[in-house]
Scaffold this active site. Structure first.
Site, short mmCIF file in Angstrom:
data_model
loop_
_atom_site.label_atom_id
_atom_site.label_comp_id
_atom_site.label_asym_id
_atom_site.label_seq_id
_atom_site.Cartn_x
_atom_site.Cartn_y
_atom_site.Cartn_z
NE ARG A 27 -1.95 -1.38 3.50
CZ ARG A 27 -2.16 -1.02 4.75
NH1 ARG A 27 -3.24 -0.36 5.09
NH2 ARG A 27 -1.30 -1.34 5.69
CG ASN A 45 -3.91 -4.37 3.47
OD1 ASN A 45 -3.36 -4.35 2.38
ND2 ASN A 45 -3.24 -4.35 4.59
#
Length: 98
Positions: A27, A45
């Site tokens: 990320r 996520n």
């Protein structure tokens, strides 16, 4: 004589990435790459182990971002990726969603 280059219409890609993509900085690396390219959107996520992201911008930079996602961050092992194109919503900036 060629036509002058016109600014490209923004596009939106909704991406799901599976494989070893959680716990490897995916990320944060996605956010860094999006910022570098000037792509708007978000990344997060998903409870099933995938990473979900939305990218908005010119076709060129969104496609470049999708290409980056296929490789991902160092330590990531991307096994599968699904991309759906949607109507842009005019997102500004890029963030990690929780």
């Amino acid at each position: 004589m060629q036509n002058p280059i016109e600014p490209s219409e923004p596009i939106r890609a909704h991406v799901f990435v599976s494989g070893r993509v959680q716990g490897v900085g995916y990320r944060y690396s996605t956010m860094d790459e999006a910022s570098r390219l000037g792509v708007n959107g978000w990344v997060r996520n998903v409870p099933d182990g995938r990473v979900e992201a939305v990218f908005e911008g010119s076709k060129k930079v969104v496609e470049e971002m999708i290409g980056w996602c296929q490789k991902g961050s160092r330590g990531a092992l991307v096994k599968e990726m699904a991309v759906e194109y949607e109507q842009p919503k005019g997102l500004r900036g890029f963030k990690i969603e929780r």
